[in-house]
Design a protein around this motif. Structure first.
Motif, PDB file in Angstrom:
ATOM      1  N   TYR A 197      17.906  -4.967 -24.558  1.00  0.00           N
ATOM      2  CA  TYR A 197      17.667  -4.461 -25.938  1.00  0.00           C
ATOM      3  C   TYR A 197      17.999  -2.630 -26.724  1.00  0.00           C
ATOM      4  CZ  TYR A 197      13.879  -0.899 -24.294  1.00  0.00           C
ATOM      5  OH  TYR A 197      13.595  -0.114 -23.477  1.00  0.00           O
ATOM      6  N   THR A 198      18.718  -2.234 -25.311  1.00  0.00           N
ATOM      7  CA  THR A 198      18.995  -0.734 -25.787  1.00  0.00           C
ATOM      8  C   THR A 198      20.374  -0.621 -25.544  1.00  0.00           C
ATOM      9  OG1 THR A 198      18.407   1.346 -25.568  1.00  0.00           O
ATOM     10  CG2 THR A 198      17.752  -0.048 -24.053  1.00  0.00           C
ATOM     11  N   THR A 199      20.603   0.891 -24.957  1.00  0.00           N
ATOM     12  CA  THR A 199      21.900   1.464 -24.018  1.00  0.00           C
ATOM     13  C   THR A 199      21.730   2.128 -22.939  1.00  0.00           C
ATOM     14  OG1 THR A 199      21.269   3.617 -25.380  1.00  0.00           O
ATOM     15  CG2 THR A 199      22.795   1.717 -26.691  1.00  0.00           C
ATOM     16  N   HIS A 202      19.950   5.380 -22.572  1.00  0.00           N
ATOM     17  CA  HIS A 202      19.050   5.492 -23.224  1.00  0.00           C
ATOM     18  C   HIS A 202      17.806   4.385 -21.422  1.00  0.00           C
ATOM     19  CE1 HIS A 202      14.999   5.548 -24.651  1.00  0.00           C
ATOM     20  NE2 HIS A 202      14.485   4.106 -25.147  1.00  0.00           N
ATOM     21  N   SER A 216      14.545   3.093 -27.900  1.00  0.00           N
ATOM     22  CA  SER A 216      15.887   3.417 -28.889  1.00  0.00           C
ATOM     23  C   SER A 216      16.101   1.700 -28.376  1.00  0.00           C
ATOM     24  CB  SER A 216      16.043   4.216 -28.480  1.00  0.00           C
ATOM     25  OG  SER A 216      17.353   4.059 -29.197  1.00  0.00           O
ATOM     26  N   VAL A 217      17.043   1.307 -29.708  1.00  0.00           N
ATOM     27  CA  VAL A 217      17.669  -0.105 -29.656  1.00  0.00           C
ATOM     28  C   VAL A 217      19.166  -0.189 -29.684  1.00  0.00           C
ATOM     29  CG1 VAL A 217      15.236  -1.107 -30.148  1.00  0.00           C
ATOM     30  CG2 VAL A 217      17.036  -0.521 -32.425  1.00  0.00           C
ATOM     31  N   ASN A 218      20.236  -1.055 -29.256  1.00  0.00           N
ATOM     32  CA  ASN A 218      21.389  -1.014 -29.689  1.00  0.00           C
ATOM     33  C   ASN A 218      21.633  -2.412 -31.118  1.00  0.00           C
ATOM     34  OD1 ASN A 218      21.226  -4.032 -29.478  1.00  0.00           O
ATOM     35  ND2 ASN A 218      21.972  -3.232 -26.584  1.00  0.00           N
ATOM     36  N   SER A 222      19.287  -4.621 -32.596  1.00  0.00           N
ATOM     37  CA  SER A 222      18.412  -4.225 -34.136  1.00  0.00           C
ATOM     38  C   SER A 222      18.994  -4.965 -35.549  1.00  0.00           C
ATOM     39  CB  SER A 222      19.061  -2.781 -34.658  1.00  0.00           C
ATOM     40  OG  SER A 222      18.747  -2.298 -35.705  1.00  0.00           O
TER      41      SER A 222
END
Length: 257
Positions: A197-199, A202, A216-218, A222
């Motif tokens: 879901y994220t980088t 993060h 924090s999502v990519n 998103s």
């Protein structure tokens, strides 16, 4: 006359010279410093009281929201379960929605309350941070999907009332509720625990700062998450309620005729 002016000048400069020779500041400087110190202390106490009041107000407000969400949805469930006449297909969707909202209050809101109380610090560890984020996305998506199912149910009840008992059967009710409760898991638990879901930045930040639980999502997640959780159900609800409005307006005109 010149001698008199010199004497007056010496007398006026004498206190200043004395204070400078003793190494102590003038009296007016001491009084100004003490007044400034007292004013600063008073301002600090006032700011601390305002900060404490705002924190207490936030805590009380969040507690009231959590309690209202719990007992309000519990009353809905108890009302449908106690009264036999309320046990219709639409109300089963409402009961399931109330259960989802109760779980939001128990899990998502309570964890959020702990973060607000501790001043933004996460005290439950790295794993529970993923659990909190997953439950937040899961129950929020489930609530929106429940609203979408209710709009579909109302559409068939109003637009096709004669075919409604044949369309909305108990089997379809169970299938729709199972879909509503199972499909959000593919959008919440799976990508979050698999770290899709994220980088990478993060994830590295979270490993280095376990006391901060941020979400924090990519871009890919998103788009998919917002589409499944908001845009697609929202468009379905808008279409269904628009058709309900058109049908209700048509029936009203027929009654006038």
């Amino acid at each position: 006359m010149n001698e008199l002016m010199k004497i007056i000048e010496l007398t006026t400069q004498a206190p200043k010279n004395l204070t400078e020779s003793n190494g102590t500041p003038p009296l007016d400087h001491i009084s100004n410093s003490s007044i400034h110190a007292r004013y600063s202390e008073h301002t600090w106490h006032l700011d601390s009281w305002i900060l404490c009041f705002m924190v207490a107000l936030k805590i009380i407000t969040m507690l009231m929201i959590i309690i209202a969400a719990l007992f309000g949805n519990l009353l809905v469930i108890v009302s449908v379960m106690r009264h036999r006449k309320l046990r219709v297909i639409t109300n089963y969707f409402v009961v399931s929605l109330a259960l989802a909202d109760m779980l939001v209050a128990i899990w998502a809101m309570c964890f959020n309350f702990s973060v607000e109380v501790t001043g933004g610090q996460w005290i439950f560890g790295y794993f529970m941070c993923d659990v909190w984020n997953s439950l937040d996305v899961y129950f929020s998506t489930a609530s929106i999907l429940h609203l979408c199912c209710i709009s579909v149910d109302r559409y068939y009840a109003i637009v096709q009332p004669l075919d409604y008992p044949l369309i909305m059967t108990n089997v379809r009710l169970v299938f729709m509720l199972a879909l509503v409760w199972c499909s959000p898991a593919l959008l919440s638990f799976l990508p979050i625990f698999m770290e899709w879901y994220t980088t990478t930045e993060h994830l590295e930040f979270r490993r280095n700062n376990p006391d901060i639980c941020s979400f924090s999502v990519n871009r890919t997640y998103s788009v998919i998450s917002s589409s499944v959780s908001f845009w697609v159900p929202g468009m379905v609800m808008i279409f269904m309620y628009y058709r309900i409005y058109v049908e209700a307006d048509r029936q009203e005109r027929m009654l006038y005729r």
